[in-house]
Design a protein around this motif. Structure first.
Motif, short mmCIF file in Angstrom:
data_model
loop_
_atom_site.label_atom_id
_atom_site.label_comp_id
_atom_site.label_asym_id
_atom_site.label_seq_id
_atom_site.Cartn_x
_atom_site.Cartn_y
_atom_site.Cartn_z
N GLY A 34 0.65 -1.16 0.13
CA GLY A 34 0.13 0.07 0.01
C GLY A 34 0.75 1.36 0.12
O GLY A 34 0.27 2.27 -0.02
N ALA A 35 2.15 1.20 0.23
CA ALA A 35 2.99 2.31 0.05
C ALA A 35 3.49 2.61 -1.24
O ALA A 35 3.71 1.86 -2.18
CB ALA A 35 4.21 2.14 0.93
N VAL A 36 3.76 3.98 -1.65
CA VAL A 36 4.47 4.31 -2.87
C VAL A 36 5.80 5.02 -2.57
O VAL A 36 6.02 5.96 -1.78
CB VAL A 36 3.68 5.40 -3.61
CG1 VAL A 36 3.81 6.15 -5.00
CG2 VAL A 36 2.03 5.05 -3.84
N VAL A 37 6.71 4.64 -3.22
CA VAL A 37 8.08 4.63 -2.88
C VAL A 37 8.88 5.05 -4.07
O VAL A 37 8.76 4.71 -5.18
CB VAL A 37 8.77 3.32 -2.56
CG1 VAL A 37 10.14 3.47 -1.90
CG2 VAL A 37 8.06 2.68 -1.28
N SER A 38 9.74 6.33 -3.74
CA SER A 38 10.46 6.74 -4.75
C SER A 38 11.69 5.94 -5.03
O SER A 38 12.17 5.18 -4.34
CB SER A 38 10.90 8.25 -4.35
OG SER A 38 9.90 9.09 -4.41
N PRO A 39 11.93 5.68 -6.36
CA PRO A 39 13.08 4.61 -6.90
C PRO A 39 14.60 5.33 -6.62
O PRO A 39 14.35 6.64 -6.62
CB PRO A 39 12.82 4.39 -8.16
CG PRO A 39 12.02 5.64 -8.80
CD PRO A 39 11.19 6.01 -7.63
N THR A 40 15.35 4.61 -6.39
CA THR A 40 16.73 5.41 -6.30
C THR A 40 17.41 5.32 -7.60
O THR A 40 18.53 5.94 -7.66
CB THR A 40 17.34 4.56 -5.08
OG1 THR A 40 17.44 3.13 -5.22
CG2 THR A 40 17.04 4.64 -3.79
N ALA A 41 17.10 4.59 -8.51
CA ALA A 41 17.90 4.34 -9.53
C ALA A 41 16.72 3.75 -10.82
O ALA A 41 16.11 3.06 -10.49
CB ALA A 41 18.94 3.40 -9.90
N VAL A 42 16.75 4.38 -11.87
CA VAL A 42 16.14 3.84 -12.88
C VAL A 42 16.55 3.70 -14.19
O VAL A 42 17.44 4.54 -14.71
CB VAL A 42 14.73 4.80 -13.12
CG1 VAL A 42 13.99 4.48 -14.34
CG2 VAL A 42 13.86 4.96 -11.71
N SER A 43 16.35 2.62 -14.77
CA SER A 43 16.98 2.22 -16.29
C SER A 43 15.94 1.51 -17.02
O SER A 43 14.72 1.24 -16.46
CB SER A 43 18.19 1.56 -16.28
OG SER A 43 18.10 0.14 -16.14
N ASN A 44 16.17 1.01 -18.35
CA ASN A 44 15.06 0.67 -18.76
C ASN A 44 14.90 -0.82 -18.68
O ASN A 44 13.90 -1.41 -18.58
CB ASN A 44 15.28 0.44 -20.69
CG ASN A 44 14.13 0.34 -21.27
OD1 ASN A 44 13.13 0.73 -21.35
ND2 ASN A 44 14.36 -0.47 -22.23
N THR A 45 15.78 -1.45 -17.94
CA THR A 45 15.73 -2.90 -17.56
C THR A 45 15.87 -3.09 -15.96
O THR A 45 15.34 -4.25 -15.65
CB THR A 45 16.83 -3.70 -18.13
OG1 THR A 45 18.08 -3.10 -17.66
CG2 THR A 45 16.93 -3.90 -19.70
#
Length: 260
Positions: A34-45
């Motif tokens: 039920g929580a929404v968390v900000s990612p610490t890193a994002v890439s396509n994979t």
């Protein structure tokens, strides 16, 4: 199906998790139960996030990501493993040789290790009781007569809080260099045993008379770690007898007393 797996697929609060898949490059947030968390890193994979403090203590939650176009990816399961706790032991002390202890607490079913101070951790298997585990604690020789070691449990969920569960290791008492004053006398004579070592936490004083009758549970008055006052049993037979003293560390050799 953009999400294919999680690495790792289980953990505790604070665990860094990789969401593996395809077409994840526009991820703006991660849904963790039920929580929404900000990612610490994002890439396509790969999208990386940290399990939040709002995670349940244990159990399965669903993980998905929210993309910038307003859509949500498919969800995959993540298992939250409870961090173990220790609440007590069935023993308060051990001899230097170590011995069996049962640790009470929670979160043990996943398996792990029982840690006694800085001694070699003792492994226990998964699938047992969630609230108790029995292991053989390792040997440890205190520098003095005794010392105290903390007991914690480590599982895949982490390590329980240190300092809440303690056990003492004891060296055995000795009467090798002890003197008895007096060392002879009639049955019932009071004597002072002095010059012994590690007369701490005494659990029994025994006198064995010349007829090999053992009188256990004798009354005694401690003076310090090297001396006590006790008495020859009134029913002791005449002849050569001996006192022994027992603590958590073991039983001493004999301290000779002759009953006249």
């Amino acid at each position: 199906m953009p999400i294919t797996s999680l690495t790792p697929s289980q953990g505790t609060v604070g665990t860094s998790v990789n969401i593996n898949g395809t077409a994840l490059g526009t991820t703006v947030s991660v849904n963790f139960g039920g929580a929404v968390v900000s990612p610490t890193a994002v890439s396509n994979t790969v999208v990386t996030f940290v399990v939040p403090s709002t995670a349940p203590c244990s159990g399965q939650v669903s993980v998905s990501t929210n993309l910038s176009n307003g859509t949500r990816t498919n969800a995959v399961p993540f298992f939250v493993i409870v961090r173990p706790t220790t609440t007590g032991l069935d023993e308060t002390c051990l001899p230097a040789a170590g011995g069996s202890i049962t640790v009470f607490g929670t979160g043990f079913a996943a398996g792990g290790t029982v840690n006694v101070g800085a001694l070699t951790p003792v492994a226990f298997a998964a699938g047992g009781s969630n609230t108790s585990v029995t292991v053989t604690a390792p040997a440890h020789t205190p520098a003095g007569c005794f010392d105290t070691q903390q007991v914690t449990v480590t599982t895949p969920g982490g390590t329980g809080t240190a300092g809440t569960t303690l056990i003492d290791y004891y060296n055995a008492p000795t009467l090798t260099a002890a003197t008895l004053t007096p060392a002879t006398g009639a049955a019932g004579t009071e004597t002072t045993i002095s010059g012994a070592t590690c007369l701490i936490g005494i659990t029994d004083v025994t006198f064995t008379d010349s007829a090999a009758t053992a009188f256990t549970g004798l009354a005694f008055t401690p003076i310090d770690a090297t001396s006590i006052v006790t008495a020859v049993p009134a029913a002791a037979a005449a002849g050569a007898g001996a006192f022994t003293i027992t603590t958590c560390g073991g039983t001493s050799g004999p301290g000779a007393f002759t009953v006249t």
